[in-house]
Design a protein around this motif. Structure first.
Motif, PDB file in Angstrom:
ATOM      1  N   UNK A 255     -29.823  21.612 -17.490  1.00 51.11           N
ATOM      2  CA  UNK A 255     -29.524  22.922 -16.899  1.00 51.11           C
ATOM      3  C   UNK A 255     -28.604  23.763 -17.784  1.00 51.11           C
ATOM      4  N   UNK A 256     -28.027  23.159 -18.821  1.00 54.70           N
ATOM      5  CA  UNK A 256     -27.222  23.948 -19.751  1.00 54.70           C
ATOM      6  C   UNK A 256     -25.753  23.610 -19.826  1.00 54.70           C
ATOM      7  N   UNK A 257     -25.310  22.482 -19.257  1.00 54.47           N
ATOM      8  CA  UNK A 257     -23.905  22.082 -19.369  1.00 54.47           C
ATOM      9  C   UNK A 257     -23.535  21.898 -20.833  1.00 54.47           C
ATOM     10  N   UNK A 258     -22.394  22.425 -21.238  1.00 51.75           N
ATOM     11  CA  UNK A 258     -21.955  22.341 -22.632  1.00 51.75           C
ATOM     12  C   UNK A 258     -21.153  21.074 -22.922  1.00 51.75           C
ATOM     13  N   UNK A 259     -20.659  20.428 -21.896  1.00 50.87           N
ATOM     14  CA  UNK A 259     -19.933  19.163 -22.040  1.00 50.87           C
ATOM     15  C   UNK A 259     -20.046  18.413 -20.723  1.00 50.87           C
ATOM     16  N   UNK A 260     -20.199  17.096 -20.803  1.00 45.99           N
ATOM     17  CA  UNK A 260     -20.151  16.242 -19.623  1.00 45.99           C
ATOM     18  C   UNK A 260     -18.861  15.437 -19.669  1.00 45.99           C
ATOM     19  N   UNK A 261     -18.079  15.552 -18.619  1.00 46.78           N
ATOM     20  CA  UNK A 261     -16.888  14.721 -18.448  1.00 46.78           C
ATOM     21  C   UNK A 261     -17.253  13.598 -17.490  1.00 46.78           C
ATOM     22  N   UNK A 262     -17.210  12.367 -17.971  1.00 47.29           N
ATOM     23  CA  UNK A 262     -17.610  11.208 -17.171  1.00 47.29           C
ATOM     24  C   UNK A 262     -16.423  10.735 -16.343  1.00 47.29           C
ATOM     25  N   UNK A 263     -16.603  10.676 -15.033  1.00 45.48           N
ATOM     26  CA  UNK A 263     -15.550  10.250 -14.125  1.00 45.48           C
ATOM     27  C   UNK A 263     -16.040   9.068 -13.288  1.00 45.48           C
ATOM     28  N   UNK A 264     -15.150   8.560 -12.441  1.00 46.03           N
ATOM     29  CA  UNK A 264     -15.469   7.369 -11.648  1.00 46.03           C
ATOM     30  C   UNK A 264     -14.858   7.507 -10.263  1.00 46.03           C
ATOM     31  N   UNK A 265     -15.652   7.275  -9.220  1.00 42.61           N
ATOM     32  CA  UNK A 265     -15.115   7.053  -7.894  1.00 42.61           C
ATOM     33  C   UNK A 265     -14.962   8.263  -6.993  1.00 42.61           C
ATOM     34  N   UNK A 266     -14.773   7.959  -5.716  1.00 36.68           N
ATOM     35  CA  UNK A 266     -14.462   8.919  -4.663  1.00 36.68           C
ATOM     36  C   UNK A 266     -13.125   8.533  -4.041  1.00 36.68           C
ATOM     37  N   UNK A 267     -12.543   9.472  -3.305  1.00 40.09           N
ATOM     38  CA  UNK A 267     -11.328   9.129  -2.555  1.00 40.09           C
ATOM     39  C   UNK A 267     -11.616   8.033  -1.536  1.00 40.09           C
TER      40      UNK A 267
END
Length: 656
Positions: A255-267
């Motif tokens: 879709x055009x994201x310029x960077x992916x920040x990889x995260x983990x988890x939910x509250x």
């Protein structure tokens, strides 16, 4: 001339790119959580501006400002004092922050944070794709968002992105981290819609794709970062698999994201993602998978990765592109500069205690266990400035409170001597760290940091010396100031009337390795001292029972870590008797009475007294007429925890 640390960490300090923008290094300051320093109606305060001046100067190549909610209704507002970006009236302070970041030579990114399931803090309800009840009762009851509201929410995000650019930011970021609105559309757990926004993963990702498209249209020349989970950790609730998480990343890239920040988890995740019970590097495989899938898209990552040396190695191996770091820079804003100057031994490490989140989840401004100045940057009295008059200062006790006070006072120009009864620095923390199941190295780093900084600033540490009235009289003429930081002890007097009290084992002596216990152990007190020992003994094979007078264990444990102790107690098979008290101790066990007086005999080879704790305050009375200034800090005032010890020691040190 290249700095020595830059030569040692070349991959971390090499130039990078995001979209059309060049970055001076491969370090991204992540907007790890909202500060709660601002006004209830969303305006940025001088307190926040002062904090951001410090953040801007950290040396990161990209700096992300904390998340602002984009809707005037406040449905996206997660925290009482979260900043807002739904109107031009908010822009002047954002302009100041963008200017600070640019003045430091970094790329400025503004995060747009709609909390969704965790929002509506002032409204009494939240919005999400479907009415899925909250698993945590303190969040608001959900309402299903309509198609019309979806379109409105997307428009509000795009307008907030456009405002960010007008304020001077180079780009924007949207986030699904912790289970915010974007995550609730992506996840099978909270998205149970039957229209075009629900069902298949293609449909569940539609909201995200439309959000990306709208923001890119509103700010076409400016990069967009999308924070997405590599793992939700929500299997218990029917959340996405890791495969689905990465399929959604593919959609974002397409879709055009310029960077992916990889995260983990939910509250709501039943397991930890960033606490100190997670080993550094544990989640790196998620970033490596993303980088392999998207070689042409910059990948940012930093979950439980506090070490720049490890980050440099990960970048060298191609696991990710940008080290995304936040909490380690809250603990030590000079971390990047110390790394560049090859002074990593001086770093005040983030220990993952999550004091920041514990405070935030109580609707308080966040603070940091390791950095007493965090959040007080605007206040001159928290600055380490030269002392008006040089004094000779003695500190009694080389625990965290005493050492923090001593180092801070020495930085101001005072001559400081620390007297410690034991033959090592660290106080009770040293014993506690030795029995910690989470990450003993993190706690030990506090002691090591104090030793390094004491040596650097000329603090004299005299070990194996007990300060008492007689000793004080012998050195009376040498000191202008005395600081009592003698800590706390287990109050054996609380058991004086208990038959068999002489058989009790002192928890602090056990933690320090001065005594041993048998295979069957009863621990009196389910506070943090008792739990740490109980867990350590059980891990070593002992059969352990905890006796606690309150209804629940962990009463003095930091809120964000209570669940961890409860989980360990269950995993290790530790028996807990709550609303109970000992009534009789014998060589073969202890008789325990519950709230109704009914007695149970618990067989035991050893009974450990781990509470109550009592402050060692006797020196205050003994020294009252012996020295010009007499002060105290830490557990010597009242038994508490590491954060109180470090903060009080620092506050006293900056004003002596």
């Amino acid at each position: 001339m290249t700095l020595p640390g830059v030569e040692k960490l070349p991959h971390l300090f090499k130039p990078g790119r995001i979209g059309r923008l060049a970055t001076p290094n491969m370090i991204k300051y992540g907007a790890c959580c909202v500060s709660n320093y601002n006004t209830r109606d969303g305006f940025i305060t001088p307190r926040e501006l002062a904090r951001m001046r410090v953040i801007a100067a950290t040396g990161c190549g990209i700096i992300t400002n904390q998340g602002a909610y984009p809707d005037p209704r406040g449905e996206g507002k997660a925290y009482f004092r979260q900043v807002a970006l739904f109107d031009d009236k908010f822009l002047p302070q954002f302009e100041i922050i963008a200017r600070h970041i640019h003045d430091a030579g970094a790329v400025a990114i503004q995060q747009i944070l709609h909390a969704g399931r965790y929002g509506g803090i002032d409204l009494g309800y939240c919005i999400q794709p479907s009415v899925v009840p909250q698993t945590l009762p303190h969040f608001r009851p959900p309402r299903e968002i309509t198609r019309e509201q979806i379109r409105e929410t997307i428009r509000e995000h795009a307008e907030a992105a456009e405002r960010s650019v007008r304020a001077g930011f180079d780009g924007t970021e949207i986030t699904s981290f912790m289970g915010y609105l974007l995550a609730t559309f992506n996840s099978r757990f909270t998205n149970q819609r039957s229209d075009e926004y629900g069902g298949s993963i293609e449909n569940r990702g539609r909201f995200m794709r439309e959000l990306i498209d709208a923001i890119k249209q509103a700010s076409p020349e400016h990069p967009l970062v999308v924070r997405l989970n590599g793992a939700e950790l929500m299997d218990r609730w029917g959340g996405n698999t890791e495969e689905e998480c990465f399929e959604l990343m593919q959609q974002a890239v397409d879709a055009g994201a310029d960077m992916i920040s990889v995260t983990v988890g939910w509250q709501e995740a039943p397991e930890s993602s960033i606490g100190r019970d997670v080993a550094p590097g544990h989640w790196n495989y998620l970033a490596a998978r993303a980088k392999a899938m998207f070689p042409a898209t910059p990948i940012a990552f930093g979950n439980r990765l506090p070490d720049p040396v490890m980050a440099n190695e990960c970048i060298a191996r191609g696991e990710f592109d940008f080290w995304e770091v936040c909490r380690p820079l809250l603990a030590d804003p000079e971390l990047v500069h110390k790394a560049a100057e090859d002074r990593l031994h001086e770093v005040r490490r983030c220990i993952g205690s999550l004091n920041c989140l514990s405070r935030l989840f109580r609707d308080l401004p966040y603070t940091c266990t390791m950095n007493p100045a965090l959040g007080h940057e605007v206040e001159p009295e928290y600055h380490v400035t030269p002392a008006a008059v040089k004094k000779n200062v003695m500190v009694i006790g080389a625990g965290p409170a005493g050492m923090e006070c001593a180092i801070t006072a020495a930085r101001r120009g005072h001559a400081v001597t620390v007297y410690e009864r034991e033959n090592r620095v660290g106080g009770a923390l040293a014993g506690y760290a030795a029995h910690d199941l989470a990450r003993p190295e993190d706690l030990a780093s506090v002691i090591r940091h104090h030793e390094v900084m004491a040596a650097k600033h000329g603090v004299e540490v005299v070990l194996g010396t007990e300060a008492n009235a007689k000793f004080m009289r012998s050195i009376l003429h040498r000191f202008d100031v005395c600081v009592v930081a003698a800590g706390a002890r287990i109050d054996r007097g609380a058991y004086a009337a208990l038959p068999g009290a002489q058989l009790l084992v002192d928890a602090l002596a056990l933690a320090a390795g001065r005594v041993a216990v048998g295979r069957r152990v009863v621990v009196l007190s389910g506070g943090k001292v008792g739990l740490a020992l109980a867990e350590s003994l059980a891990r070593g094979g002992a059969e352990v029972t905890v006796v606690e007078e309150d209804k629940r264990i962990g009463g003095d444990v930091m809120p964000s870590f209570k669940w961890r102790h409860s989980a360990w107690v269950e995993e290790l098979g530790i028996r807990t008797l709550t609303s109970s008290r000992p009534v009789r101790i014998a060589a073969d066990g202890v008789a325990v009475a519950d709230a109704k007086g009914a007695e149970t005999f618990v067989p035991a080879d050893s009974v450990v007294a781990a509470g109550p704790r009592r402050s060692n305050q006797e020196l205050f009375r003994e020294f009252e007429w012996m020295v010009d200034e007499l002060h105290g800090c830490g557990d010597a005032i009242m038994p508490r925890g590491l954060d109180a010890a470090i903060h009080e020691g620092f506050r006293l040190g900056v004003r002596i």
